[in-house]
Design a protein around this motif. Sequence first.
Motif, PDB file in Angstrom:
ATOM      1  N   ARG A 123       0.860  -1.183   0.000  1.00 49.39           N
ATOM      2  CA  ARG A 123       0.000   0.000   0.000  1.00 49.39           C
ATOM      3  C   ARG A 123       0.893   1.229   0.000  1.00 49.39           C
ATOM      4  NH1 ARG A 123      -5.070   0.975   0.473  1.00 49.39           N
ATOM      5  NH2 ARG A 123      -5.539  -1.175   1.033  1.00 49.39           N
ATOM      6  N   ALA A 124       0.808   1.965  -1.094  1.00 49.52           N
ATOM      7  CA  ALA A 124       1.671   3.132  -1.253  1.00 49.52           C
ATOM      8  C   ALA A 124       1.017   4.410  -0.726  1.00 49.52           C
ATOM      9  CB  ALA A 124       2.033   3.310  -2.728  1.00 49.52           C
ATOM     10  N   HIS A 125      -0.315   4.507  -0.855  1.00 51.36           N
ATOM     11  CA  HIS A 125      -1.042   5.705  -0.431  1.00 51.36           C
ATOM     12  C   HIS A 125      -2.396   5.303   0.131  1.00 51.36           C
ATOM     13  CE1 HIS A 125       1.707   8.636  -2.430  1.00 51.36           C
ATOM     14  NE2 HIS A 125       1.891   7.641  -3.278  1.00 51.36           N
ATOM     15  N   ARG A 126      -3.012   6.230   0.846  1.00 55.00           N
ATOM     16  CA  ARG A 126      -4.345   6.004   1.391  1.00 55.00           C
ATOM     17  C   ARG A 126      -5.432   6.459   0.425  1.00 55.00           C
ATOM     18  NH1 ARG A 126      -3.999   2.139   5.131  1.00 55.00           N
ATOM     19  NH2 ARG A 126      -2.179   2.506   6.462  1.00 55.00           N
ATOM     20  N   ASN A 127      -5.038   6.774  -0.791  1.00 57.26           N
ATOM     21  CA  ASN A 127      -5.973   7.136  -1.855  1.00 57.26           C
ATOM     22  C   ASN A 127      -5.448   6.504  -3.134  1.00 57.26           C
ATOM     23  OD1 ASN A 127      -7.842   8.566  -3.578  1.00 57.26           O
ATOM     24  ND2 ASN A 127      -7.984  10.158  -2.002  1.00 57.26           N
ATOM     25  N   ALA A 128      -6.194   6.618  -4.212  1.00 56.80           N
ATOM     26  CA  ALA A 128      -5.814   5.971  -5.464  1.00 56.80           C
ATOM     27  C   ALA A 128      -4.438   6.438  -5.954  1.00 56.80           C
ATOM     28  CB  ALA A 128      -6.858   6.257  -6.533  1.00 56.80           C
ATOM     29  N   VAL A 129      -3.689   5.501  -6.526  1.00 53.76           N
ATOM     30  CA  VAL A 129      -2.436   5.837  -7.200  1.00 53.76           C
ATOM     31  C   VAL A 129      -2.774   5.976  -8.683  1.00 53.76           C
ATOM     32  CG1 VAL A 129      -0.094   5.097  -7.762  1.00 53.76           C
ATOM     33  CG2 VAL A 129      -1.045   4.609  -5.502  1.00 53.76           C
ATOM     34  N   PHE A 130      -2.775   7.216  -9.172  1.00 49.14           N
ATOM     35  CA  PHE A 130      -3.190   7.483 -10.550  1.00 49.14           C
ATOM     36  C   PHE A 130      -2.062   7.294 -11.553  1.00 49.14           C
ATOM     37  CE2 PHE A 130      -6.399  10.047  -8.209  1.00 49.14           C
ATOM     38  CZ  PHE A 130      -7.528   9.418  -8.694  1.00 49.14           C
ATOM     39  N   ASP A 131      -0.828   7.391 -11.085  1.00 45.72           N
ATOM     40  CA  ASP A 131       0.289   7.270 -12.010  1.00 45.72           C
ATOM     41  C   ASP A 131       1.532   6.858 -11.230  1.00 45.72           C
ATOM     42  OD1 ASP A 131       1.580   7.343 -14.473  1.00 45.72           O
ATOM     43  OD2 ASP A 131       1.971   9.499 -14.394  1.00 45.72           O
ATOM     44  N   PHE A 132       2.486   6.272 -11.948  1.00 44.27           N
ATOM     45  CA  PHE A 132       3.778   5.984 -11.343  1.00 44.27           C
ATOM     46  C   PHE A 132       4.835   6.035 -12.433  1.00 44.27           C
ATOM     47  CE2 PHE A 132       3.082   1.790 -13.055  1.00 44.27           C
ATOM     48  CZ  PHE A 132       4.352   1.245 -13.225  1.00 44.27           C
ATOM     49  N   ALA A 133       6.086   6.142 -12.017  1.00 45.94           N
ATOM     50  CA  ALA A 133       7.203   6.219 -12.968  1.00 45.94           C
ATOM     51  C   ALA A 133       8.375   5.435 -12.414  1.00 45.94           C
ATOM     52  CB  ALA A 133       7.600   7.673 -13.208  1.00 45.94           C
ATOM     53  N   TRP A 134       9.011   4.663 -13.284  1.00 46.33           N
ATOM     54  CA  TRP A 134      10.245   3.974 -12.916  1.00 46.33           C
ATOM     55  C   TRP A 134      11.369   5.015 -12.858  1.00 46.33           C
ATOM     56  CZ3 TRP A 134       9.704  -1.016 -11.570  1.00 46.33           C
ATOM     57  CH2 TRP A 134       8.613  -1.727 -12.090  1.00 46.33           C
TER      58      TRP A 134
END
Length: 220
Positions: A123-134
């Motif tokens: 779990r990265a956040h307490r809300n939606a993860v809309f994007d990520f980047a390597w």
Amino acid sequence: KRSRRRMQHSHTPQGKARRTPSRAAARDAPPPRTFFASVINRELAPRRISVAALLPELSCDEDADVYTFGGGPTQAGLPFCPRYCPWPACPTTLGVADEDGCMTLVDAAQPAEAPDQRRWRWRAHRNAVFDFAWSPAEGRLLTASGDQTCALWDISRCGSSRDAGEGRLLLCRGHRGSVKSVAARPADPHVFASGSRDGCILVYDVRQGGEPGMALRGVH
């Protein structure tokens, strides 16, 4: 005025002129046989890609190639932005963010239901993860969330825990709306930018902490 077709000439070793194909000649050439050949052919002359030529070259095994997200406590929710890892050491690692605020990494080289299929989820956040980047730095990635923050992660310290903890290296604040996009600066593991519903683009240098070093406000 009558248009003239320009012809390019180059001299052969025997001194004779040799005609090279013009763009007009490329347009008159027969269509390429495969989709991939058509992509190459567009360098010479723009051509509409045929979907019918693409589909026969694609395949998907329902048992081996379909990864399910949702339906259990260890599965992710609605998946967003699936992206393959660009690092040479792990080109088959697929990252998927989700609506529940989690990140999931799977090894696409293994069948989806294989007993040795490796899957990391936290779990990265307490809300939606809309994007990520390597990140350009191997072993790290960036996330952008609806909680108005971005985060930098050490993947090797995230796989054993489902909650944000020691794997989070930095939490970046500054936006006043959901963060919808994040992008790392190529070949620079320290600098990244994020875009938000607040109409701002913020630029961070992780060496300076979690506050933005530059802000472009009112962009949209």
